[in-house]
Design a protein around this motif. Structure first.
Motif, short mmCIF file in Angstrom:
data_model
loop_
_atom_site.label_atom_id
_atom_site.label_comp_id
_atom_site.label_asym_id
_atom_site.label_seq_id
_atom_site.Cartn_x
_atom_site.Cartn_y
_atom_site.Cartn_z
N GLN A 36 91.08 -27.58 173.29
CA GLN A 36 91.63 -29.23 174.35
C GLN A 36 90.70 -30.70 174.07
OE1 GLN A 36 90.64 -28.14 178.40
NE2 GLN A 36 91.11 -29.87 179.06
N LYS A 37 91.27 -31.10 174.13
CA LYS A 37 91.20 -32.51 173.74
C LYS A 37 89.97 -33.09 174.65
CE LYS A 37 92.63 -36.83 171.95
NZ LYS A 37 93.54 -38.36 172.06
N MET A 38 89.44 -34.11 174.61
CA MET A 38 88.72 -34.61 175.07
C MET A 38 88.54 -36.26 174.96
SD MET A 38 84.92 -32.09 174.82
CE MET A 38 84.02 -33.59 176.17
N GLU A 39 89.67 -36.39 175.81
CA GLU A 39 90.04 -37.77 175.95
C GLU A 39 89.50 -39.37 176.08
OE1 GLU A 39 93.35 -38.36 175.50
OE2 GLU A 39 94.53 -36.44 176.19
N LYS A 40 88.11 -38.69 177.08
CA LYS A 40 87.39 -40.11 177.00
C LYS A 40 86.67 -40.13 176.30
CE LYS A 40 87.32 -39.44 182.56
NZ LYS A 40 86.69 -39.08 183.39
N LEU A 41 86.01 -38.76 176.06
CA LEU A 41 84.58 -38.91 174.71
C LEU A 41 85.45 -39.16 173.39
CD1 LEU A 41 81.41 -38.15 174.58
CD2 LEU A 41 82.97 -36.51 173.92
N ILE A 283 86.59 -32.63 181.11
CA ILE A 283 87.27 -31.74 180.97
C ILE A 283 87.13 -30.58 182.55
CG2 ILE A 283 87.99 -31.62 178.56
CD1 ILE A 283 85.78 -29.03 178.16
N ARG A 284 86.16 -31.29 183.15
CA ARG A 284 86.06 -30.54 184.52
C ARG A 284 84.87 -28.98 184.41
NH1 ARG A 284 85.73 -35.15 185.99
NH2 ARG A 284 86.37 -36.17 187.70
N ALA A 285 84.67 -28.96 182.95
CA ALA A 285 84.13 -27.33 183.34
C ALA A 285 82.12 -28.02 183.07
CB ALA A 285 83.93 -27.58 181.43
N ILE A 286 82.05 -26.95 183.60
CA ILE A 286 80.60 -26.70 183.93
C ILE A 286 79.92 -25.17 182.17
CG2 ILE A 286 78.82 -25.42 185.41
CD1 ILE A 286 80.20 -27.22 187.66
N ALA A 287 78.96 -26.20 181.49
CA ALA A 287 78.83 -25.57 180.80
C ALA A 287 77.23 -24.96 181.23
CB ALA A 287 78.78 -26.03 178.99
N GLU A 288 77.41 -23.28 179.95
CA GLU A 288 75.77 -23.43 180.33
C GLU A 288 74.74 -24.37 179.16
OE1 GLU A 288 74.76 -19.57 178.18
OE2 GLU A 288 76.82 -19.35 178.57
N PRO A 289 73.91 -24.43 179.28
CA PRO A 289 73.41 -25.41 177.97
C PRO A 289 73.64 -25.44 176.07
CG PRO A 289 71.21 -24.85 180.05
CD PRO A 289 72.54 -24.20 180.70
N SER A 290 73.42 -23.89 176.53
CA SER A 290 73.72 -23.33 174.78
C SER A 290 75.41 -23.12 174.39
CB SER A 290 73.21 -21.73 174.89
OG SER A 290 74.11 -21.16 175.45
N GLY A 291 75.72 -23.67 176.00
CA GLY A 291 77.37 -23.73 176.15
C GLY A 291 77.93 -25.23 175.29
N ALA A 292 77.21 -26.26 175.73
CA ALA A 292 76.85 -27.90 175.54
C ALA A 292 76.31 -28.17 174.05
CB ALA A 292 76.55 -28.60 176.43
N LEU A 293 76.04 -26.60 173.57
CA LEU A 293 75.16 -27.51 172.30
C LEU A 293 75.57 -28.37 171.17
CD1 LEU A 293 71.82 -27.07 170.35
CD2 LEU A 293 72.53 -24.53 169.77
N ALA A 294 77.04 -27.02 170.98
CA ALA A 294 77.27 -27.59 169.12
C ALA A 294 77.48 -30.29 169.69
CB ALA A 294 78.46 -27.10 170.03
#
Length: 518
Positions: A36-41, A283-294
């Motif tokens: 998925q493309k992150m439009e704002k970012l 994208i309205r995703a609630i990632a865990e910390p390791s999920g947002a690491l990349a």
């Protein structure tokens, strides 16, 4: 598809891995997740930012791929005896879910301190849970011991060819979804995911650069690269618990070294929090910390290397988030984005000093404000200020307040101040005096604090003040007033102010922690 490590001398070649990946049965239960493309970012960073949504898997994590790939490849005798693993998170759920779908018994050894939400998730996926030990290493030791005693097959979380091949199916999907990627940013714990991505991409389209991203608190791959072999870290931080691994896997390290990992970057916890916010807002995703690491690593890498107009992918590796952690993450994300300055000062304890200090700050958005009367000469202030221009604006504020005669201490990069001291400002004053305590709802708008002080501070001495923005339309404020000699009606002025308020003078917490007695 099962890749065996029957001989310690046998090194599995790239072609063997490719065959296993192409024949992988993981799609019997795993999903092809969206890119998925992150439009704002993308607009903000002047690159095309794409996110691989592994939170869409049935267990909300990529770990399902490797767990199923290994378990489905067991022989009938192994399946009949059941499987066992040690994990406090996503691997546990992947094993439980996979085994349940195959009608196999699974036993998950989890540390005693594992939160209920993760234990309940394993049960919901059909696994049995045995709590043992105070950390992952103790739980793993017990799991291996029990596997030998009862004949269970131990399913390792990352360091096994079958696990690596299963995780590599993610890379196969990437190429099918977008073969024009310039770089892929991959979170690293034990290395199973990045090894799988490298083993496929570097053999098929080697010009795609692969960047490993580690938490500064658990950078075991970085340490292994520095010394030339896998080595145990003395300690790891647990904020990004999905990658809190002390030692990179032997096979995963071999693959990273042999197939030439392109680069590695580490990030701190505040940066991870900021990226969790980016994912939610875009994208309205609630990632865990390791999920947002990349994503945190990608943002840092773009800035560090001045990358523009490239197609960049990061892996949202998991979304098994403990809801109660969101409060801490919300607090820290502004700091991770360099959008908040935390400053301290001592001001004279006399009428008008508090108002004058705030007037010097100007119409800036205040994120937090703590003020407490100390004695007849001094009062302490701790203030958070929202920044729109990062370090430059922070330095401008400090210079301006210093020129106005205040001694300013910058705590923006002080971990103890951010984690603890900000909540401990105040205490009981050195002098006994009468005061009345009120709670308020402040509108979240520039000038709200100045209005409060202009209406009230000329008639009453404010002896305590605490405010913290929580991202809603109204901020919660606590303030105490000393009686005025003019006998002006305090309630009348509070009504004139127009902010909702409630008296808390008799609140037992106030009496115990903040009020002095005669």
């Amino acid at each position: 598809m099962f890749l065996s490590k029957s001989s310690s001398n046998h090194v599995i070649c790239g072609a063997e891995y490719l065959r296993a990946i192409l024949k992988s049965p993981v799609y019997e239960i795993a999903k092809v997740t969206p890119l998925q493309k992150m439009e704002k970012l993308s607009l903000k960073l002047n690159n095309t930012i794409l996110v691989k949504r592994e939170d869409y898997q049935p267990v909300h994590s990529f770990k399902l791929r490797g767990a199923y790939a290994m378990i489905v490849g067991l022989n009938q005798e192994q399946k009949a005896r059941g499987v066992i693993t040690a994990s406090a998170g996503n691997h546990a759920q992947g094993v439980a879910y996979s085994a349940n779908k195959l009608g196999i018994k699974s036993l998950i050894i989890m540390p005693k301190a594992t939160v209920d939400i993760k234990i309940d998730a394993v049960y919901s996926f059909g696994g049995e849970v045995f709590l043992y030990g105070n950390n992952f290493d103790e739980a793993k030791f017990k799991a291996i011991e029990m596997s030998k005693q009862h004949g269970y097959t131990f399913i390792p979380p990352f360091d096994h060819p079958a696990i690596i091949a299963g995780q590599a199916t993610l890379a196969m999907e990437l190429l099918q979804q977008d073969a024009h990627i310039d770089r892929v940013f991959v979170p690293v714990g034990g290395g199973g995911l990045i090894a799988g991505i490298i083993i496929l991409l570097k053999q098929l389209i080697p010009q795609i650069k692969i960047i490993a991203v580690e938490s500064e608190e658990s950078a075991c791959l970085k340490k292994a690269i520095e010394v030339g072999y896998p080595i145990h870290l003395n300690n790891v931080g647990l904020f990004a618990d999905g990658v809190a691994v002390k030692c990179i896997g032997k096979e995963t390290y071999r693959i990273c070294k042999e197939y030439l990992l392109d680069d590695l970057i580490t990030v701190d916890s505040d940066s991870i929090c900021a990226s969790m916010k980016d994912l939610f807002e875009d994208i309205r995703a609630i990632a865990e910390p390791s999920g947002a690491l990349a994503l945190a690593g990608m943002k840092k890498y773009i800035k560090k290397n001045n990358i523009i107009r490239e197609r960049l992918v990061h892996i949202l590796s998991g979304a098994n988030m403990n809801f109660h952690s969101l409060r801490y993450i919300s607090e820290r994300c502004e700091l991770g984005e360099k959008k908040e300055a935390l400053l301290a000062a001592v001001i004279p304890e006399k009428y008008g000093s508090f108002l004058k200090f705030c007037q010097n700050l100007g119409n800036r958005s205040i994120t937090e404000f703590s003020y407490r009367y100390l004695d007849t000469n001094r009062a302490y202030i701790f203030v958070g200020v929202h920044l729109t221009n990062g370090f430059k604006e922070r330095n401008e504020i400090i210079d301006h307040m210093t020129n106005a005669g205040y001694k300013i201490i910058d705590f923006s990069d002080n971990e103890i101040a951010k984690l603890h001291i900000r909540y401990m400002i105040g205490g009981k004053p050195l002098k006994n005096f009468e005061e009345r305590l009120f709670s308020f709802e402040f509108p979240e708008a520039p000038g709200a604090l100045l209005k409060f002080l202009q209406v009230l501070s000329n008639n009453w001495n404010i002896s305590l003040f605490h405010y913290r923005s929580h991202g809603t339309d109204y901020g919660r404020v606590l303030a105490a007033f000393q009686p005025s000699n003019s006998n002006c009606n305090l309630e009348k002025h509070l009504i004139t102010l127009g902010y909702n308020f409630h008296e808390e003078t008799n609140n037992p917490a106030f009496h115990f922690f903040l009020r002095n007695y005669r």
